[in-house]
Design a protein around this motif. Sequence first.
Motif, PDB file in Angstrom:
ATOM      1  N   GLY A  85       0.825  -1.199   0.000  1.00  0.00           N
ATOM      2  CA  GLY A  85       0.000   0.000   0.000  1.00  0.00           C
ATOM      3  C   GLY A  85       0.857   1.246   0.000  1.00  0.00           C
ATOM      4  O   GLY A  85       2.065   1.197  -0.231  1.00  0.00           O
ATOM      5  N   PRO A  86       0.251   2.413   0.268  1.00  0.00           N
ATOM      6  CA  PRO A  86       1.002   3.672   0.330  1.00  0.00           C
ATOM      7  C   PRO A  86       1.786   3.784   1.632  1.00  0.00           C
ATOM      8  O   PRO A  86       1.451   4.550   2.532  1.00  0.00           O
ATOM      9  N   GLU A  87       2.814   2.948   1.723  1.00  0.00           N
ATOM     10  CA  GLU A  87       3.636   2.857   2.938  1.00  0.00           C
ATOM     11  C   GLU A  87       5.094   3.096   2.584  1.00  0.00           C
ATOM     12  O   GLU A  87       5.481   3.019   1.423  1.00  0.00           O
ATOM     13  N   PRO A  88       5.936   3.387   3.573  1.00  0.00           N
ATOM     14  CA  PRO A  88       7.353   3.646   3.283  1.00  0.00           C
ATOM     15  C   PRO A  88       8.038   2.442   2.649  1.00  0.00           C
ATOM     16  O   PRO A  88       7.771   1.303   3.014  1.00  0.00           O
ATOM     17  N   ARG A  89       8.903   2.714   1.677  1.00  0.00           N
ATOM     18  CA  ARG A  89       9.730   1.674   1.060  1.00  0.00           C
ATOM     19  C   ARG A  89      11.129   1.782   1.628  1.00  0.00           C
ATOM     20  O   ARG A  89      11.694   2.877   1.690  1.00  0.00           O
ATOM     21  N   VAL A  90      11.683   0.667   2.048  1.00  0.00           N
ATOM     22  CA  VAL A  90      13.031   0.657   2.600  1.00  0.00           C
ATOM     23  C   VAL A  90      14.008   1.213   1.570  1.00  0.00           C
ATOM     24  O   VAL A  90      13.945   0.892   0.384  1.00  0.00           O
ATOM     25  N   GLY A  91      14.906   2.075   2.026  1.00  0.00           N
ATOM     26  CA  GLY A  91      15.896   2.643   1.122  1.00  0.00           C
ATOM     27  C   GLY A  91      15.494   3.956   0.504  1.00  0.00           C
ATOM     28  O   GLY A  91      16.170   4.454  -0.403  1.00  0.00           O
ATOM     29  N   VAL A  92      14.383   4.555   0.974  1.00  0.00           N
ATOM     30  CA  VAL A  92      13.944   5.854   0.462  1.00  0.00           C
ATOM     31  C   VAL A  92      13.779   6.806   1.640  1.00  0.00           C
ATOM     32  O   VAL A  92      12.679   7.212   1.989  1.00  0.00           O
ATOM     33  N   PRO A  93      14.881   7.157   2.318  1.00  0.00           N
ATOM     34  CA  PRO A  93      14.766   8.029   3.485  1.00  0.00           C
ATOM     35  C   PRO A  93      14.197   9.398   3.151  1.00  0.00           C
ATOM     36  O   PRO A  93      13.604  10.058   4.000  1.00  0.00           O
ATOM     37  N   GLN A  94      14.359   9.824   1.878  1.00  0.00           N
ATOM     38  CA  GLN A  94      13.863  11.141   1.497  1.00  0.00           C
ATOM     39  C   GLN A  94      12.337  11.195   1.423  1.00  0.00           C
ATOM     40  O   GLN A  94      11.758  12.274   1.290  1.00  0.00           O
ATOM     41  N   ALA A  95      11.676  10.040   1.532  1.00  0.00           N
ATOM     42  CA  ALA A  95      10.214  10.017   1.439  1.00  0.00           C
ATOM     43  C   ALA A  95       9.541  10.771   2.578  1.00  0.00           C
ATOM     44  O   ALA A  95       8.382  11.175   2.461  1.00  0.00           O
TER      45      ALA A  95
END
Length: 473
Positions: free
Chosen positions: A46-56
């Motif tokens: 879903g619209p959740e954080p993806r590992v490796g995208v700290p800028q999110a």
Amino acid sequence: MSEAIRHRPARAVVIGGSMAGMLAAVAVKDQVGSVEIIESGDLPEGPEPRVGVPQAVHIHLLQSGGVDALEELLPGVVDQLAVAGAHRIPVTTNMVIYSPEGWYRRWQRATHRLLTASRDLTDHVIRERVLKEPHVSVRTRARAVGLLGDGRRVTGVRVRTAGEGAGEHESELRADLVIDASGRASRLPHWLAELGIGGLAGDRVDSGLVYASRMYRAPVPTHGWPVVSVNADPRLPEPARAGGILPIEGDRWHVSLMGAPGGQPTRDADAFEPFARTLRHPVIADLLALAEPLTDVSITHSTANRRHYYERLASWPDGLVALGDSVAAFNPVYGQGLSVIARGALALRDLARGGLVPGLSRRAQRAIARPVEAAWALTVGQDIHFATTTGRHPHFADRLLQRYVSRLSRTATGSFRTATALTDVLTLQAPPTSLVRPGVLLSALLGPLRPQLEGPQFTPRELELLDGVRARS
């Protein structure tokens, strides 16, 4: 045509399940039998954080040049994003911007539109759309650890996959086209050196800005609410500070504050709003005083502009393309990154329509470099004027250009024509050279046609909503 690309169906491998990776897959899907995306982690459902995208955790937007490119790559996706809660922001009609030269007017004739949403939502909608494509698949918990082939042609990647236990399994994945979309941590320069390709030039220009961000429950409905931004002024002696509020899905405000060395924000939640009050104008702090914080403060120091000049290499192997942050990453304060990725992917798609022919990769790399160059000129052209910047310092020509752009910006506060010329460039829909057209030069010479605004320009309806919130508090 070489034997390596004559057989069918052709196969493409994309390194990285990022936004760049998803759009790269879309760019080439119609020219190959299959596209496999190699992703080191798990992709959220879903619209959740993806590992490796700290800028999110920091504010993101798509400039109109990026919105147009995204719509060409995935027809109807902008409407999908809007239905999911993203906001279409008319430029500058729904923007309250304090530039170093003054407040921009909210012209009622919108010339461009931004798209604002949380990065998690944007990634989710695009990822879901791409992975529904019948020829696109993803291999998770897998890392590309090297290229196959030689300096003339790349023929695949070596992949290390996590097993059920603690061990890993390494295998070779053959492909007619490999696209590196692995981001800032890309190993491509090292892999090229292993293939005997050296001499790669690069730049790194760092203003030292630190980002602090958090989400707020907006005190007013966010549909139709403006973007609010207070920009840093490099001419001031104190450390640069800036901030912005983006309306996003769920009646929330996404807020980012930025500060250069000597004036950087911290993770301290109690210090977030006081820091906002140290900006050149207190409008952001005044708005946050009416809102409810929903998250802790997230910090990042990764705001340097960094670029690899792959397009300048004397040789480039067929079967290899780099896209996204693996080519260039920008100071996020200028909001160019996602749009550059979308425009680069569109350039790749247009060239790939001619088939995976010899020379495609080199032509694609040069085409991808064009939107990168436009954004680089904008971001670095601003950052080099801050006293804290390392990696490059302004020369006489840079200072002369900065004075001209500053004159244009001041003129834009009271001239619709000049404001449109500037936003054409800032939204990546015109090259920076368009700012020296005769008509624009004349506008800069004449200066603003209207007196400057004395403060932020909110509509009567927006002021009424804010007054209602104050009355209830």
